[in-house]
Design an enzyme around this catalytic site. Sequence first.
Site, PDB file in Angstrom:
ATOM      1  N   HIS A 135       0.821  -1.215   0.000  1.00 21.97           N
ATOM      2  CA  HIS A 135       0.000   0.000   0.000  1.00 21.97           C
ATOM      3  C   HIS A 135       0.854   1.264   0.000  1.00 21.97           C
ATOM      4  O   HIS A 135       0.371   2.340   0.345  1.00 21.97           O
ATOM      5  CB  HIS A 135      -0.957   0.010   1.190  1.00 21.97           C
ATOM      6  CG  HIS A 135      -2.056  -1.020   1.076  1.00 21.97           C
ATOM      7  ND1 HIS A 135      -2.791  -1.456   2.148  1.00 21.97           N
ATOM      8  CD2 HIS A 135      -2.528  -1.697   0.001  1.00 21.97           C
ATOM      9  CE1 HIS A 135      -3.685  -2.358   1.729  1.00 21.97           C
ATOM     10  NE2 HIS A 135      -3.540  -2.530   0.434  1.00 21.97           N
TER      11      HIS A 135
ATOM     12  N   CYS B   4       5.775  20.100 -13.040  1.00 20.33           N
ATOM     13  CA  CYS B   4       4.802  19.969 -14.133  1.00 20.33           C
ATOM     14  C   CYS B   4       3.399  20.466 -13.776  1.00 20.33           C
ATOM     15  O   CYS B   4       2.500  20.446 -14.615  1.00 20.33           O
ATOM     16  CB  CYS B   4       4.727  18.515 -14.589  1.00 20.33           C
ATOM     17  SG  CYS B   4       3.765  17.466 -13.501  1.00 20.33           S
TER      18      CYS B   4
END
Length: 249
Positions: free
Chosen positions: A121, A157
């Site tokens: 996880h 970005c």
Amino acid sequence: MRDTTTLLRRMIEESRRISVFTGAGISTESGIPDFRSPGGVWSRERPIPFDAFLASEAARQETWRRRFALEPILRAARPNRGHAAVAALVATGRTEAVVTQNIDGLHQASGVPDAQVIEVHGNTTWAACLDCGRRHEIADLAAAFAADGRAPRCDRCGGLVKTATIAFGQAMPAAAMARAEATMTAAELCLVVGSSLVVWPAAGLPVAAKQAGAVLVIVNRAPTPLDEMADLVLRGEIGAVLGEAVGVQ
Ligand code: NAD
Ligand code: ZN
């Protein structure tokens, strides 16, 4: 409980390959709340699914608010006797890797080499851009959030930044799952420690181990849906049970 711990000690002594699968319960003795114990996180805050995180700034801000609120607890947490017992098993060479649902990094902190911790996880001690993958440090993100209250964006970005964990509804990490399945199904003895075993597909890993012929042992203070399938169930506190079974203080 003493008799079953002695039995577990013998099973461990006699097994050449031991897989270990851990959940949030192994870290409660380090002060990190689990999800499903009474008073655990689940009773207060339902997890925010991945699609909600993607869809709304408000959901992202709430996700980050919770994460930053947890930071003092995560920072203060030290590995406990249960982690030490698992690390001792790895050090014997009979446990190839620890498969964990935990995102707290405490197996690594207890001395298990990074390469021998399989995090199905992910890990919440750092963050990454969902678009370009760039790593972001929690401390930097916390400072920016304190200043403007906005969910962090990637400085390279502009993409969404999220902890390096797998949220509900997010795809499982394929390579980690493949490694986890390989090591779990190769074991003679499978130790499942501190998991409610209701989160899938992770809970399928002990099932696969059992189906592949492993002796299945569950150490957990509360019942789990896999107890009936297990060869031995120990209903105790993890630190004491594993510490005694492995011979670690
Ligand atoms: P869970 O909260 O669903 O289950 C934990 C189980 O451990 C419970 O059945 C509880 O009874 C038992 N337990 C707790 N403390 C114990 C102790 N000291 N001794 C014996 N038993 C004890 O946890 P899960 O099955 O791991 O699923 C929750 C998901 O949430 C995981 O996927 C994980 O990623 C995430 N999570 C991680 C952390 C962490 O990294 N420490 C904490 C909370 C949630
Ligand atoms: Zn980016």
